[in-house]
Motif scaffolding. Structure first.
Motif: not given
Length: 588
Positions: A48-57, A186-197, A221-228
């Motif tokens: 929970p609260k890892q940004g999964k929904g933001y990532l998909l959107n 196949a497995l990847v790790l999506a590291l979310t919220k990098i814009d606040v870290s 893969f470090p990602v930021s849904a907010t930046v996208r």
């Protein structure tokens, strides 16, 4: 149409899972085999609260998943291609709802009424048949949400594990990654919220190291849904590149571009290898258990059984000799004991009649004699009974503590109630007439003797002196006759009492001997049966040792052969999928 090669390997592994009672593994393989979806399925999972929904959107550039404080759905959401946006709630029936109202519709649905949600979006990314599956957040292992997410993994061809950049991967996340990588190619790790870290680069490096130490091969893969989203609104390609999503989209595109038959082969290969590993571990545990059973060499067990047989043979000799010796001693001792007790009674009889007149004491003596004889016989009988039980315990102890119970020895009873009464001897009384006659006879001699002597002095034959002598002789004659008659009565009473004592001794001595013989027969039959039983047990034990050794060898060979077969399946599965290189080959 020729069946693909991976299908035979998967079917053979599935049969092995069913044969070894692993219904859970068989069900996983069965779902891999029966999967008929036309495209690749990528599951997006996370706590929970890892940004999964933001990532998909952000991936889809569409607000299709719940984000923020909105409650996430308890069922998977499958997002595929459709010419027009559409959403279908799949429960007992299929219900179309507007995509914009999906979050509200899910909030009002009662728990358990839905199995999944299907969403269609007109996105080029999904055009190849790719299906992205948004899963419920993983939490309590016993919760239905966690179970629903793990169930989605059984059908997934690839997985995006979502974790935010505020902290390193937790042990539960690493365990989840290991589980996913075991069953999914196949497995990847999506590291979310990098814009606040600000330290997300160091954090990404530590997460890569943690995954590597856990044995999981996965890109990060470090990602930021907010930046996208900001880049999408501004149309800024450079900003979109800094969001990290282009790399993640490339990876998704590679998964989607792979031919579906190749994807299914990879998934089947990984699943087969995972199932084979679990089966081999189970069989290896069973094989180790069999090896532990063989810790005691079978030859040693046979030698032990043979030694117990020899010991039992010596026990048979010992208990038979002991029983024979003890019974012989018991008969002798019992007869001696009864003899001693009756001899004491006889001595008392002699003393009684040496001093007493049977005419006066016989009734009391008769009662005393009967009581003492009964007591002697009863005491002797009880002593024999106790001694018999001691012999039984002594013989039983020769068989060891596990067989040290003696049989019941119900003796038939002492029979003291049947002791005959003492017969009263014919005791002759010294009556008054007999005393008068004896006194006259003695006085006649006294008067005549002293009358003749006094006649020389000139006195008449009957004078005071001769009369006095007659009275003295009469008294002496009566006394002497009474004494002789008393001795005859005493002798007669002694003889009668001694005969009675001898009769009782002879009778009960015989009865005691018979009882002891019966005890001997019962003990002999009991311990002979026990000896036969132990001999049969040892014979069966030897047979079981011989049969068990052969059966263990056969079972061991079967297990080894099955491990070899599973190892061969593991190698075949490895040959089907090159991406399974991170899994070590099995060996017997």
């Amino acid at each position: 149409m020729t069946a693909p090669a991976w299908l035979d390997v998967l079917n053979e592994t599935l049969d092995a899972c069913a044969a070894h009672g692993r219904a859970d593994l068989a069900e996983r393989l069965r779902r891999r085999r029966d999967q008929r979806a036309p495209g690749t399925r990528i599951a997006v999972v996370g706590f929970p609260k890892q940004g999964k929904g933001y990532l998909l959107n952000a991936l889809l550039n569409a607000p299709v998943c719940a984000v923020g404080d909105a409650s996430t759905p308890a069922v998977p959401t499958e997002i595929g291609y459709a010419a027009d946006p559409a959403a279908i709630l799949v429960g007992h029936a299929r219900e179309n709802v507007p995509v914009g109202d999906l979050a509200k519709e899910l909030e009002v649905r009662p728990p358990g009424s839905l199995r999944r949600v299907e969403v269609g979006l007109p996105r080029e990314l999904l055009g190849t048949g790719l299906v992205l599956v948004d899963t419920p957040a993983i939490g309590d292992p016993r919760s239905p949400r966690t179970a629903a997410t793990l169930d989605v993994l059984a059908d997934a061809h690839a997985v995006i594990l979502v974790s935010d950049a505020t902290q390193e991967l937790q042990p539960a996340e690493l365990a989840l990654a290991r589980h996913i990588r075991t069953w999914c190619p196949a497995l990847v790790l999506a590291l979310t919220k990098i814009d606040v870290s600000p330290d997300w680069r160091e954090l990404a490096a530590r997460n890569r190291a943690a995954l590597s130490e856990t044995g999981v091969v996965a890109d990060v893969f470090p990602v930021s849904a907010t930046v996208r989203q900001a880049a999408a609104k501004a149309g800024d390609a450079a900003l979109n590149g800094r969001s990290g999503f282009p790399e993640l989209l490339n990876w998704v595109g590679e998964q989607a571009a792979r031919p579906i038959e190749r994807t299914r082969a990879l998934a089947a290969a990984v699943s087969v290898r995972a199932a084979a590993v679990e089966l081999v571990e189970t069989l290896q545990t069973r094989l180790n258990a069999v090896s532990q059973d063989n810790g005691v060499d079978q030859v040693t067990l046979l030698h032990q059984a043979q030694r117990r047989t020899e010991e039992l043979r010596r026990q048979n000799v010992r208990w038979q000799n002991m029983l024979s010796d003890e019974i012989t001693d018991l008969i002798s001792d019992a007869e001696y004991d009864l003899r001693e007790r009756t001899r004491v009674i006889v001595r008392h009889v002699d003393r009684t009649f040496d001093e007493g007149d049977p005419v006066q004491i016989w009734p009391d003596f008769q009662t005393w004699l009967e009581e003492n004889l009964a007591e002697a016989v009863e005491t002797n009988y009880n002593w024999v009974s106790d001694r018999s039980e001691w012999i039984a315990q002594a013989v039983a102890s020769t068989f060891g503590p596990h067989y040290g119970h003696a049989p019941e020895l119900p003796l038939t009873g002492s029979g003291v109630d049947s002791i005959p009464e003492v017969g009263t001897p014919k005791i002759e009384r010294f009556k008054i007439g007999q005393k008068l006659f004896t006194g006259l006879r003695g006085s006649y001699g006294g008067v005549l003797m002293f009358g003749l002597v006094t006649s020389l002095a000139g006195l008449p034959l009957i004078n005071p002196v001769s009369l006095g002598a007659g009275v003295a002789f009469a008294t002496k004659s009566v006394r002497d006759e009474g004494g002789m008659r008393l001795q005859r009565r005493q002798a007669l009473a002694k003889a009668a009492a001694q005969r009675h004592v001898d009769d009782v001794f002879i009778r009960f001595s015989k009865e005691i001997k018979d009882e002891v013989r019966q005890v001997q027969r019962r003990l002999r039959d009991h311990f002979a049966a026990l000896s036969d039983q132990l001999s049969e047990e040892l014979t069966r034990q030897r047979e079981l040792i011989i049969a068990g050794s052969a059966e263990r060898d056969r079972r061991t060979q079967r297990v080894k052969k099955e491990i070899d077969r599973l190892a061969a399946l593991h190698r075949k599965a490895g040959a089907l999928g090159a991406t399974a290189r991170d899994i070590r080959e099995l060996s017997a």
